[in-house]
Scaffold this motif. Sequence first.
Motif, mmCIF file in Angstrom:
data_model
loop_
_atom_site.group_PDB
_atom_site.id
_atom_site.type_symbol
_atom_site.label_atom_id
_atom_site.label_comp_id
_atom_site.label_asym_id
_atom_site.label_seq_id
_atom_site.Cartn_x
_atom_site.Cartn_y
_atom_site.Cartn_z
ATOM 1 N N UNK A 1 -30.255 8.717 -25.896
ATOM 2 C CA UNK A 1 -30.219 7.697 -26.947
ATOM 3 C C UNK A 1 -28.959 7.841 -27.787
ATOM 4 N N UNK A 2 -28.616 9.076 -28.167
ATOM 5 C CA UNK A 2 -27.406 9.253 -28.962
ATOM 6 C C UNK A 2 -26.170 8.823 -28.177
ATOM 7 N N UNK A 3 -26.109 9.186 -26.904
ATOM 8 C CA UNK A 3 -24.955 8.781 -26.101
ATOM 9 C C UNK A 3 -24.892 7.269 -25.931
ATOM 10 N N UNK B 1 -20.746 -8.986 -7.542
ATOM 11 C CA UNK B 1 -20.691 -7.862 -8.475
ATOM 12 C C UNK B 1 -21.946 -7.755 -9.338
ATOM 13 N N UNK B 2 -22.503 -6.550 -9.368
ATOM 14 C CA UNK B 2 -23.535 -6.183 -10.337
ATOM 15 C C UNK B 2 -23.027 -4.984 -11.128
ATOM 16 N N UNK B 3 -23.099 -5.079 -12.439
ATOM 17 C CA UNK B 3 -22.719 -3.962 -13.304
ATOM 18 C C UNK B 3 -23.969 -3.424 -13.980
ATOM 19 N N UNK B 4 -24.238 -2.135 -13.777
ATOM 20 C CA UNK B 4 -25.369 -1.455 -14.429
ATOM 21 C C UNK B 4 -24.825 -0.457 -15.432
ATOM 22 N N UNK B 5 -25.290 -0.558 -16.661
ATOM 23 C CA UNK B 5 -24.827 0.340 -17.720
ATOM 24 C C UNK B 5 -25.948 0.484 -18.738
ATOM 25 N N UNK B 6 -25.985 1.621 -19.455
ATOM 26 C CA UNK B 6 -27.020 1.754 -20.486
ATOM 27 C C UNK B 6 -26.583 1.174 -21.820
ATOM 28 N N UNK B 7 -25.300 0.781 -21.934
ATOM 29 C CA UNK B 7 -24.771 0.225 -23.169
ATOM 30 C C UNK B 7 -24.751 -1.301 -23.117
ATOM 31 N N UNK B 8 -25.509 -1.930 -23.998
ATOM 32 C CA UNK B 8 -25.501 -3.400 -24.052
ATOM 33 C C UNK B 8 -24.137 -3.919 -24.488
ATOM 34 N N UNK B 9 -23.463 -3.184 -25.360
ATOM 35 C CA UNK B 9 -22.133 -3.593 -25.819
ATOM 36 C C UNK B 9 -21.140 -3.633 -24.665
ATOM 37 N N UNK C 1 -30.701 2.860 -17.262
ATOM 38 C CA UNK C 1 -30.322 4.262 -17.441
ATOM 39 C C UNK C 1 -30.289 4.941 -16.077
ATOM 40 N N UNK C 2 -29.153 5.546 -15.705
ATOM 41 C CA UNK C 2 -29.063 6.119 -14.361
ATOM 42 C C UNK C 2 -29.795 7.451 -14.219
ATOM 43 N N UNK C 3 -30.450 7.920 -15.280
ATOM 44 C CA UNK C 3 -31.337 9.076 -15.127
ATOM 45 C C UNK C 3 -32.749 8.648 -14.724
ATOM 46 N N UNK C 4 -32.961 7.321 -14.639
ATOM 47 C CA UNK C 4 -34.265 6.765 -14.246
ATOM 48 C C UNK C 4 -34.111 6.023 -12.904
ATOM 49 N N UNK C 5 -35.218 5.653 -12.254
ATOM 50 C CA UNK C 5 -35.109 4.867 -11.015
ATOM 51 C C UNK C 5 -34.274 3.607 -11.226
ATOM 52 N N UNK C 6 -33.376 3.322 -10.289
ATOM 53 C CA UNK C 6 -32.532 2.142 -10.394
ATOM 54 C C UNK C 6 -33.370 0.888 -10.128
ATOM 55 N N UNK C 7 -33.130 -0.193 -10.861
ATOM 56 C CA UNK C 7 -33.943 -1.403 -10.710
ATOM 57 C C UNK C 7 -33.480 -2.306 -9.565
ATOM 58 N N UNK C 8 -33.325 -1.714 -8.366
ATOM 59 C CA UNK C 8 -32.864 -2.460 -7.213
ATOM 60 C C UNK C 8 -33.681 -2.055 -5.989
ATOM 61 N N UNK D 1 -22.654 18.901 -32.549
ATOM 62 C CA UNK D 1 -22.331 17.664 -31.837
ATOM 63 C C UNK D 1 -21.799 16.616 -32.805
ATOM 64 N N UNK D 2 -20.655 16.068 -32.484
ATOM 65 C CA UNK D 2 -20.084 14.963 -33.240
ATOM 66 C C UNK D 2 -20.599 13.662 -32.608
ATOM 67 N N UNK D 3 -21.371 12.857 -33.358
ATOM 68 C CA UNK D 3 -21.907 11.610 -32.776
ATOM 69 C C UNK D 3 -20.827 10.681 -32.233
ATOM 70 N N UNK D 4 -19.594 10.836 -32.716
ATOM 71 C CA UNK D 4 -18.510 9.982 -32.234
ATOM 72 C C UNK D 4 -18.133 10.304 -30.793
ATOM 73 N N UNK D 5 -18.534 11.479 -30.305
ATOM 74 C CA UNK D 5 -18.213 11.886 -28.937
ATOM 75 C C UNK D 5 -19.449 12.081 -28.067
ATOM 76 N N UNK D 6 -20.572 12.411 -28.678
ATOM 77 C CA UNK D 6 -21.816 12.524 -27.944
ATOM 78 C C UNK D 6 -21.965 13.831 -27.195
#
Length: 254
Positions: free
Chosen positions: A6-8, A80-88, A110-117, A200-205
């Motif tokens: 979540x922080x990352x 092309x399909x782009x999968x990312x955990x960041x909506x931004x 999230x690539x730590x979970x099953x991929x939705x494909x 941990x600096x939140x700016x770097x994760x």
Amino acid sequence: MNDYIKLNKDRWNKVNNDYTQPLTHEELEEARNNPIAVALTVGKKVPTEWFEKTSGKKILGLACGGGQQGPVFAAKGYDVTIMDFSTSQLQKDEMVAKREGLKINTVQADMTKPFPFEDETFDIIFNPVSNVYIEDLENMYKEAARVLKKGGLLMVGFMNPWTYMYDADVVWDHPDEELLLKFSIPFNSRELEEQGKITIDPAYGYEFSHTLETQIRGQLKNGLAMIDFYESCDKRNRLSQYGNDYIATLCIKL
């Protein structure tokens, strides 16, 4: 922190750096009119012949948001399909696609979970340096192999683990300080934080170096055969005067 993901994710939704700047119209036109040039790592483009090893055009950009590689693939005729955990980051791909009249499918996951494909969906998976932000690579490689077609290609960029033996603050922010070995590898920032050894600096994760065995064998044991490899370096990093700080691998699904 237990929920380091979540922080990352929050970090990538807010950060402004080289990897969050979408291509301009002029940059995309240049890419459209020249041989394909995209990066898995800093310091070197992916060899064009990597893309010639399959005729398939269905590509998954894994943790690949930001409006950079995705639009290039789309402009070159890829599905092309782009999968990312960041909506931004995904919104930047959507913005460039809309601006340029391209089609890019974006998936927040999230690539730590099953991929939705479904199984055997993609001809190519393109994964620029990103698994440094996840603690366990087992799911990533297992799922990548699952959603690749037989004969499909997995292209992965990752950090050379030796760079994490040094204090990043000294490496980047204190060029006059002597470089001294500080951490053993694999570097695990979550565990080091729990032990009170780093803050941990939140700016770097949170970051995780992983071993070469985890990175390479993680692909091989999932039925992916390595057929090419290269190293590169970020000249801004003063460690690069001693060795390459990035690795990229090309595997084919057997």
